[in-house]
Design a protein around this motif. Structure first.
Motif, PDB file in Angstrom:
ATOM      1  N   PRO A   1       0.833  -1.217   0.000  1.00 33.58           N
ATOM      2  CA  PRO A   1       0.000   0.000   0.000  1.00 33.58           C
ATOM      3  C   PRO A   1       0.855   1.250   0.000  1.00 33.58           C
ATOM      4  N   GLN A   2       0.287   2.331  -0.517  1.00 35.82           N
ATOM      5  CA  GLN A   2       0.992   3.602  -0.520  1.00 35.82           C
ATOM      6  C   GLN A   2       1.189   4.142   0.886  1.00 35.82           C
ATOM      7  N   MET A   3       0.231   3.891   1.759  1.00 31.47           N
ATOM      8  CA  MET A   3       0.311   4.409   3.112  1.00 31.47           C
ATOM      9  C   MET A   3      -0.547   3.547   4.035  1.00 31.47           C
ATOM     10  N   SER A   4      -0.277   3.640   5.323  1.00 32.57           N
ATOM     11  CA  SER A   4      -1.028   2.857   6.293  1.00 32.57           C
ATOM     12  C   SER A   4      -2.405   3.478   6.520  1.00 32.57           C
ATOM     13  N   VAL A   5      -3.300   2.671   7.064  1.00 35.68           N
ATOM     14  CA  VAL A   5      -4.623   3.164   7.393  1.00 35.68           C
ATOM     15  C   VAL A   5      -4.538   4.279   8.426  1.00 35.68           C
ATOM     16  N   GLU A   6      -3.625   4.126   9.387  1.00 40.42           N
ATOM     17  CA  GLU A   6      -3.466   5.138  10.432  1.00 40.42           C
ATOM     18  C   GLU A   6      -3.009   6.470   9.844  1.00 40.42           C
ATOM     19  N   ASP A   7      -2.037   6.423   8.927  1.00 38.42           N
ATOM     20  CA  ASP A   7      -1.579   7.662   8.293  1.00 38.42           C
ATOM     21  C   ASP A   7      -2.688   8.282   7.445  1.00 38.42           C
ATOM     22  N   PHE A   8      -3.444   7.436   6.747  1.00 39.51           N
ATOM     23  CA  PHE A   8      -4.548   7.957   5.939  1.00 39.51           C
ATOM     24  C   PHE A   8      -5.574   8.661   6.807  1.00 39.51           C
ATOM     25  N   GLU A   9      -5.950   8.026   7.919  1.00 41.69           N
ATOM     26  CA  GLU A   9      -6.959   8.620   8.787  1.00 41.69           C
ATOM     27  C   GLU A   9      -6.493   9.956   9.342  1.00 41.69           C
ATOM     28  N   GLU A  10      -5.199  10.041   9.686  1.00 46.51           N
ATOM     29  CA  GLU A  10      -4.662  11.307  10.180  1.00 46.51           C
ATOM     30  C   GLU A  10      -4.668  12.367   9.090  1.00 46.51           C
TER      31      GLU A  10
ATOM     32  N   GLN B   1     -11.853  15.779  -0.087  1.00 41.02           N
ATOM     33  CA  GLN B   1     -12.278  14.496   0.468  1.00 41.02           C
ATOM     34  C   GLN B   1     -11.381  13.388  -0.074  1.00 41.02           C
ATOM     35  N   LEU B   2     -10.765  12.648   0.838  1.00 45.55           N
ATOM     36  CA  LEU B   2      -9.808  11.611   0.471  1.00 45.55           C
ATOM     37  C   LEU B   2     -10.428  10.224   0.620  1.00 45.55           C
ATOM     38  N   GLU B   3      -9.897   9.299  -0.157  1.00 42.93           N
ATOM     39  CA  GLU B   3     -10.280   7.896  -0.054  1.00 42.93           C
ATOM     40  C   GLU B   3      -9.025   7.033  -0.077  1.00 42.93           C
ATOM     41  N   LEU B   4      -9.054   5.916   0.622  1.00 40.71           N
ATOM     42  CA  LEU B   4      -7.984   4.923   0.565  1.00 40.71           C
ATOM     43  C   LEU B   4      -8.613   3.637   0.052  1.00 40.71           C
ATOM     44  N   VAL B   5      -8.293   3.279  -1.192  1.00 45.94           N
ATOM     45  CA  VAL B   5      -8.888   2.111  -1.840  1.00 45.94           C
ATOM     46  C   VAL B   5      -7.782   1.108  -2.158  1.00 45.94           C
TER      47      VAL B   5
ATOM     48  N   TYR C   1      -6.650   8.386  -3.001  1.00 45.22           N
ATOM     49  CA  TYR C   1      -7.363   9.083  -4.060  1.00 45.22           C
ATOM     50  C   TYR C   1      -8.067  10.316  -3.490  1.00 45.22           C
ATOM     51  N   VAL C   2      -8.293  11.291  -4.365  1.00 43.75           N
ATOM     52  CA  VAL C   2      -9.146  12.439  -4.042  1.00 43.75           C
ATOM     53  C   VAL C   2     -10.475  12.228  -4.741  1.00 43.75           C
ATOM     54  N   LYS C   3     -11.553  12.359  -4.011  1.00 45.21           N
ATOM     55  CA  LYS C   3     -12.863  12.251  -4.644  1.00 45.21           C
ATOM     56  C   LYS C   3     -12.997  13.353  -5.689  1.00 45.21           C
ATOM     57  N   GLY C   4     -13.407  12.964  -6.871  1.00 48.90           N
ATOM     58  CA  GLY C   4     -13.448  13.902  -7.982  1.00 48.90           C
ATOM     59  C   GLY C   4     -12.174  13.889  -8.792  1.00 48.90           C
ATOM     60  N   ASP C   5     -11.137  13.207  -8.259  1.00 45.32           N
ATOM     61  CA  ASP C   5      -9.891  12.913  -8.978  1.00 45.32           C
ATOM     62  C   ASP C   5      -8.950  14.100  -9.132  1.00 45.32           C
ATOM     63  N   ARG C   6      -9.410  15.316  -8.836  1.00 41.26           N
ATOM     64  CA  ARG C   6      -8.556  16.490  -9.030  1.00 41.26           C
ATOM     65  C   ARG C   6      -8.492  17.305  -7.749  1.00 41.26           C
ATOM     66  N   ILE C   7      -7.374  18.009  -7.582  1.00 39.29           N
ATOM     67  CA  ILE C   7      -7.183  18.866  -6.425  1.00 39.29           C
ATOM     68  C   ILE C   7      -6.425  20.098  -6.886  1.00 39.29           C
TER      69      ILE C   7
ATOM     70  N   GLU D   1      -0.490  12.184  -5.673  1.00 40.80           N
ATOM     71  CA  GLU D   1       0.354  10.995  -5.660  1.00 40.80           C
ATOM     72  C   GLU D   1       1.060  10.900  -4.317  1.00 40.80           C
ATOM     73  N   VAL D   2       1.376   9.673  -3.909  1.00 38.05           N
ATOM     74  CA  VAL D   2       2.186   9.442  -2.727  1.00 38.05           C
ATOM     75  C   VAL D   2       3.544   8.940  -3.186  1.00 38.05           C
ATOM     76  N   LYS D   3       4.592   9.672  -2.847  1.00 39.83           N
ATOM     77  CA  LYS D   3       5.934   9.281  -3.260  1.00 39.83           C
ATOM     78  C   LYS D   3       6.445   8.191  -2.323  1.00 39.83           C
ATOM     79  N   PRO D   4       6.877   7.048  -2.864  1.00 42.32           N
ATOM     80  CA  PRO D   4       7.371   5.981  -1.999  1.00 42.32           C
ATOM     81  C   PRO D   4       8.596   6.424  -1.212  1.00 42.32           C
ATOM     82  N   LEU D   5       8.697   5.971   0.024  1.00 37.95           N
ATOM     83  CA  LEU D   5       9.890   6.256   0.808  1.00 37.95           C
ATOM     84  C   LEU D   5      11.061   5.481   0.239  1.00 37.95           C
ATOM     85  N   PRO D   6      12.234   6.095   0.141  1.00 34.46           N
ATOM     86  CA  PRO D   6      13.394   5.396  -0.428  1.00 34.46           C
ATOM     87  C   PRO D   6      13.882   4.276   0.463  1.00 34.46           C
TER      88      PRO D   6
END
Length: 225
Positions: free
Chosen positions: A9-18, A28-32, A37-43, A69-74
């Motif tokens: 996953p790009q990020m943990s559920v805990e990080d997403f909720e925060e 409005q964000l979603e974790l699928v 994702y951003v609802k509506g796809d654009r920000i 986008e979420v940049k992966p940690l190196p």
């Protein structure tokens, strides 16, 4: 079974909720399936900058072609390649520095926000700029070392190529770990790099003006996966 890097996953559920709690009111964000994702796809760039400031520690966000986008940690090999390149540039161009994890405004009208693995520019180039996202003027080259995940192919090989070219950054060096080669994008015209020769690890890579050095990449063989 441990999931492959491409399936993580790009990020943990805990990080997403925060992050969702801290997001601007109209975002409005979603974790699928572990993907953000951003609802509506654009920000908007303004909402993105606020969201990026609120991101939990260890979460790096980018805005590429209008999409969040979420940049992966190196990981360690990724870091080793960037450190090695930094040392090489210091030896060959002591007037320049390779700034790691440098935030840049990119794309058409510079509404995109990319976190480059490295940005080659004169010493103290960014010191007068405020905020986390710098103007790309004066940056000679950007470097990306793609991580192994399913978003990387599109982001680093397609979207960022276009974004960096539209911003007029003269050279984009892609370290392609999938095939152990370096791709040198240069001569941006009309938002498209006109040149893109590739070199295998170990070759002497010719970096065109304004970088203008021959880069010995023999050591990169030690970092091959």
């Amino acid at each position: 079974m441990t999931p492959s890097t491409a399936q993580r996953p790009q990020m943990s559920v805990e990080d997403f909720e925060e992050l969702a709690r801290r997001a601007p009111e109209n975002v409005q964000l979603e974790l699928v399936n572990g993907r953000l994702y951003v609802k509506g796809d654009r920000i908007s760039p303004e909402d993105f900058e606020e969201l990026a400031r609120q991101a939990p520690e260890g979460v790096k966000l980018e805005l590429i072609d209008g999409k969040l986008e979420v940049k992966p940690l190196p990981e360690q090999r990724h870091r080793a390649i960037v450190v090695r390149l930094s040392r090489l540039f210091m030896q060959r161009r002591p007037d320049l520095a390779l700034y790691p994890e440098q935030g840049l405004k990119v794309g058409a009208y510079r509404k995109g926000h990319a976190c480059a693995d490295g940005a080659l520019a004169p010493f103290d180039h960014f010191i007068a700029q405020e905020g986390d996202w710098a103007d790309p003027d004066g940056v000679l080259m950007v470097v990306e070392v793609p991580s192994r995940n399913r978003d990387t192919d599109r982001r680093d090989r397609i979207d960022k190529v276009r974004g960096y070219a539209e911003a007029g950054i003269p050279v984009y060096l892609l370290i392609d770990r999938d095939v152990d080669e370096l791709v040198v994008h240069s001569n941006p015209v009309g938002g498209v790099y006109q040149q893109r020769p590739s070199y295998p690890y170990g070759a002497t890579v010719q970096l065109p003006p304004p970088v203008s050095i021959d880069l010995d990449t023999e050591k990169l063989k030690d970092y091959a996966d």
